[in-house]
Design a protein around this motif. Structure first.
Motif, PDB file in Angstrom:
ATOM      1  N   GLY A 123      25.444 -42.919  46.154  1.00  0.00           N
ATOM      2  CA  GLY A 123      24.005 -43.213  46.204  1.00  0.00           C
ATOM      3  C   GLY A 123      23.443 -43.790  44.921  1.00  0.00           C
ATOM      4  O   GLY A 123      24.114 -43.863  43.899  1.00  0.00           O
ATOM      5  N   ASN A 183      19.882 -44.475  52.817  1.00  0.00           N
ATOM      6  CA  ASN A 183      20.158 -44.859  51.433  1.00  0.00           C
ATOM      7  C   ASN A 183      18.902 -44.696  50.567  1.00  0.00           C
ATOM      8  O   ASN A 183      18.981 -44.274  49.416  1.00  0.00           O
ATOM      9  CB  ASN A 183      20.635 -46.306  51.342  1.00  0.00           C
ATOM     10  N   ASP A 186      18.138 -40.959  50.156  1.00  0.00           N
ATOM     11  CA  ASP A 186      19.151 -40.279  49.339  1.00  0.00           C
ATOM     12  C   ASP A 186      19.102 -40.686  47.866  1.00  0.00           C
ATOM     13  O   ASP A 186      19.793 -40.088  47.037  1.00  0.00           O
ATOM     14  CB  ASP A 186      20.567 -40.609  49.857  1.00  0.00           C
TER      15      ASP A 186
END
Ligand code: PGA
Length: 238
Positions: A123, A183, A186
């Motif tokens: 991430g 994404n 996170d």
């Protein structure tokens, strides 16, 4: 979601760049996801100057493009890759192999997206985002799944029409590749950047309205470390 509001656009630019320099100094290997578009143009210009003045360095950082338009050539000045290159990457000390872009011309799009996910790995440390007037983040249009990752998407008609400001030709893209809402959610830290009065309504809805996939930006109110950074125009309804 924290709101940071500035009285003028120059103050908004300087503050964002000051915070950004701070993050880069604190974590030189910062893994960032960056948008193209009109919103960050002056911010990228100041960051390029900062690197030129040796106030900060991208030499250990990584930059991932947030999205890419499909059906436009890789060297089109309106593509995300070219906008990021021309406005930021070509003017800073980022190593060539640390600039990651999505290739919509890849013969196997699923593979291209899976490879991007593999490169993103655990991430982003920092994500900068513009906001669409319909609340989209990257090309995650209203209704995008919260669990979505990098994938091919169709653009909403309003996004297609809005993209005309990036292209000098009339062949507007109708689809693209984008990192997903998972994404975004996170990412360790997220900054939503908005300037100008045409963003005032969506900024108000994002900060005060319902938290709903119908406005993807509103989902960031569930994020523990998200800032929406607005100038006077974009913050005028708050
Ligand atoms: P803009 O685009 O920065 O050109 O306003 C933002 C967006 O549509 O995500």
């Amino acid at each position: 979601m924290n709101v940071l509001r500035f009285d003028s656009e120059p103050a908004w630019v300087h503050a964002i760049c000051s915070l950004w320099r701070d993050r880069l100094r604190g974590t030189p290997a910062l893994k960032m996801c960056l948008p193209s578009g009109k919103t960050p143009v002056a911010i990228y210009a100041e960051m390029a100057q900062s690197v030129g003045a040796r106030l900060v360095s991208f030499s250990r950082a990584q930059v991932f493009a947030l999205d890419e338009f499909g059906g436009v050539s890789a060297d089109d000045p309106g593509s995300t890759r070219q906008m990021l290159k021309q406005q930021l990457v070509d003017h800073v000390d980022l190593p060539a192999n640390a600039f990651h872009c999505l290739d919509p011309d890849a013969s196997d799009i699923s593979r291209e997206c899976a490879d991007y996910e593999a490169a993103i790995a655990d991430g982003f440390d920092l994500m900068l985002l513009g906001i669409g007037t319909n609340g989209h983040l990257g090309m995650n249009e209203p209704g995008s799944p919260v669990e979505s990752t990098t994938r091919r998407v169709d653009l909403h008609e309003s996004t297609i029409q809005a993209s005309a400001r990036y292209f000098t030709h009339g062949k507007l893209p109708r689809w693209g590749l984008t990192v997903g809402l998972k994404n975004v959610l996170d990412s360790k830290e997220v900054w939503v950047l908005a300037n100008g009065a045409n963003k005032a309504e969506i900024v108000e809805r994002t900060v005060r309205g319902e938290i709903t996939p119908g406005n993807p930006a509103s989902l960031l109110r569930t994020h523990a470390n998200c800032w929406i950074v607005v100038d006077a125009g974009a913050g005028s309804r708050l």
